[in-house]
Scaffold this active site. Structure first.
Site, short mmCIF file in Angstrom:
data_model
loop_
_atom_site.label_atom_id
_atom_site.label_comp_id
_atom_site.label_asym_id
_atom_site.label_seq_id
_atom_site.Cartn_x
_atom_site.Cartn_y
_atom_site.Cartn_z
CB CYS A 135 32.50 43.45 44.36
SG CYS A 135 32.75 44.39 45.88
N PRO A 136 34.40 41.06 45.01
CG PRO A 136 36.14 40.49 43.53
CD PRO A 136 34.92 41.36 43.64
#
Length: 599
Positions: A140-141
């Site tokens: 995920c970011p």
């Protein structure tokens, strides 16, 4: 005709970057190919590649001497090389890039034809029996909570179905639990649960399901079922997979070679980020001297403000930035905080740029070791990049700099500074000869940059003579060649005579790389001549005691009052080096029709 995209990048982002880009464009055009080239350097990115250009490209060429983000080129054949090679062996670089395209395109063909006759031998049953192993990647970011929660959810879902699974997490501290080539080869399917870009080239020939990290977290059972329900790979993909595995081995060997030269690359990364601070600060300091060499001592005046900007702000950041980005090159983001703090301590202790280099490498390797060896529960993994690694790495680096490393390095730096500032006579000439020859040996390559980084680092210690010698020596190769193309025209081709005009401008701007096209064509004769001329320029500059307070600018910085002293003798050193270079070329170089082109 092929469509190519390329990225060229060197630490300064000036000559090598631009020359490599132009060489690739011209050679590709001559061969009937289309190429888009993005340039990267200290001043930013030029001609940025768009998604459409990358998507339409048959292959990617990365001609870079610093780290370049490759994530946007996933799925494309990528050739990695240096800017120097892209300049000197442009045709070969293009051939190698296109050979990768041909190999990738040809791989499925023969295998497909071999597998086509027995249509009944579909691989689905074998796949169904399978090894019972799945591999996955979650990302995920931020790489904190969702990444690890999705990984845990997939593990539970796979185990509930009687399957084995290995999940690689790609978070803010890098990849953890990395998948091996053997595990990928054994796996029945691959799951990518990610909201950021994930490279998939190592999964060639495998069932591959791409989904979001949220889907993998909320519905892991459905994700596993969908991955196993995917149709088997095409019959020809076995060859592709084998080729992909061979490529992975080749890339691993390349990474090993890169690892052997890693420290130099890390140092160059730090220098490349440091240069804008040094150049801006040095030129602003030089501007303060327009009003008098000591005018900045008067509070409230413009010279005092300029000195505050250049000397107290820009130069104060030089060592921390150098150390911070050396650590960043080694350990990625976890290395930044300890690197910057270690560099700041080095500057305060008086260890100078040597202390900054030591602090940067120490911070980088400590942060990387902590990242790779500290294992926390998944629920606490998010604390590593924001608390655990910065805290522990900064403590280790800070205490080492204060109690162990800082004082000895500061003493070495003080001794070196005193030695260089008091250097006269034969010692000064010897250092000038050495620095001058280094500047001309590879014209922007590792040896050249080592000499330049040495001189730049000494500016923060108020040692200005090596910088003057380095710039004089770096200007003479293209200036000497430009003069030689005028007075000895029969030694150069028509194209080289035209290139001599551009070389003159590059030489005046202190861009040594302007000599590369001439050296590439006849290196055994040209390079020694350039080294002799540059050594003379460097030696005379040191002999005259010339000082230079700006790290770049070439002849254009000479117009700033008090930036160079004594100005007349400095100009004399540059002219002498240029004339010696020209005379050596006239004596050594053969007539143009007798020179064999480089091939």
């Amino acid at each position: 005709m092929a469509r190519l995209v390329a990225v060229t990048a060197c630490p300064t982002g000036i000559a090598h970057t631009v020359m490599a880009a132009e060489a690739l464009r011209r050679t590709a055009a001559l061969r009937g190919h289309v190429i888009d080239v993005e340039t990267q350097g200290a001043e930013g990115t030029g001609s940025r590649l768009g998604d459409a250009a990358i998507g339409a490209a048959d292959a990617v060429i990365l001609a870079a001497d610093i780290a370049v983000d490759e994530s946007r080129f996933t799925g494309k054949p990528v050739l990695r090389t240096t800017t120097a090679r892209a300049i000197r062996e442009t045709g070969r670089v293009l051939d190698e890039a296109l050979a990768g395209v041909t190999t990738a395109a040809a791989a499925p063909g023969p295998a497909a034809r071999v597998a086509a006759p027995p249509p009944t031998s579909a691989p689905a049953p074998a796949a169904a029996k399978g090894s019972g192993l799945l591999v996955a990647i979650t990302a995920c970011p931020t790489g904190i909570a969702h990444t690890f929660m999705a990984a845990e959810a997939l593990k539970r879902a796979a185990e509930a179905k009687g399957l084995r699974i290995k999940v690689e997490t790609q978070g803010s501290v890098g990849a953890k639990n990395a998948l091996t080539p053997e595990e990928i080869a054994e796996a029945d399917a691959v799951i990518i649960g990610a909201d950021t870009h994930v490279a998939t080239d190592r999964f060639t020939g495998k069932r591959l399901l791409k989904t979001s990290v949220g889907e993998a977290l909320k519905h892991p059972g459905r994700v596993v079922d969908e991955a196993l329900a995917l149709p088997p790979p095409p019959a020809g993909s076995g060859g592709a997979a084998a080729a992909g595995y061979g490529d992975a081995i080749a890339q691993a060997k390349a990474r090993q070679k890169e690892g052997q030269a890693g420290p130099y690359k890390h140092l160059l990364t730090g220098v490349s980020f440091m240069l804008p601070f040094v150049v801006a600060g040095g030129l602003i300091i030089a501007l303060s001297f327009v009003f008098g060499i000591e005018a900045f001592k008067e509070p409230g005046t413009l010279p005092a403000a300029l000195m505050q900007i250049g000397g107290e702000a820009a130069f104060a950041l030089m060592v921390p930035v150098l150390a911070g980005y050396i650590a960043y090159s080694i350990a990625d983001r976890p290395g930044l905080a300890p690197g910057f703090i270690g560099g700041m301590l080095a500057a305060k202790i008086g260890a100078g740029f040597l202390g900054g280099i030591v602090a940067g490498f120490l911070a980088g390797y400590v942060a990387r070791w902590l990242r790779d060896n500290i294992n926390l529960p998944a629920t606490l993994e998010g604390l590593k990049p924001v608390l655990v690694i910065p805290l522990l790495a900064t403590l280790v680096v800070g205490l080492m700099m204060i109690y162990v490393i800082g004082t000895p390095v500061a003493a070495i730096m003080a001794g070196l500074t005193a030695f260089l500032q008091g250097m006269t006579g034969a010692n000064a000439v010897a250092l000038g000869l050495l620095l001058g020859a280094m500047m001309a040996l590879d014209m922007g390559g590792p040896v050249n940059k080592a000499a330049y980084a040495f001189a730049v680092g000494l500016l923060a210690s108020n040692t200005f003579t090596p910088m003057a010698a380095v710039m004089a020596a770096g200007m003479t190769p293209p200036l000497g060649l430009a003069l030689a193309t005028v007075i000895a025209r029969n030694r150069f081709t028509v194209q080289e005579q035209e290139a001599g005009k551009a070389a003159a401008v590059l030489g005046l701007a202190f861009i040594t790389e302007g000599a590369i096209p001439f050296a590439a064509r006849d290196p055994l004769r040209v390079i020694p001549c350039l080294m002799v001329g540059s050594a003379v320029a460097g030696a005379l500059s040191m002999w005259f005691g010339c000082t230079l307070r700006a790290p770049h600018g070439g002849a254009f910085v000479l117009a700033i009052p008090n930036a160079v002293a004594p100005l007349g003798f400095y100009v004399m050193a540059i002219l002498a080096g240029t004339i010696v270079t020209t005379l050596a070329l006239v004596v050594v170089k053969r007539p143009a029709d007798a020179v064999a082109p480089a091939g």
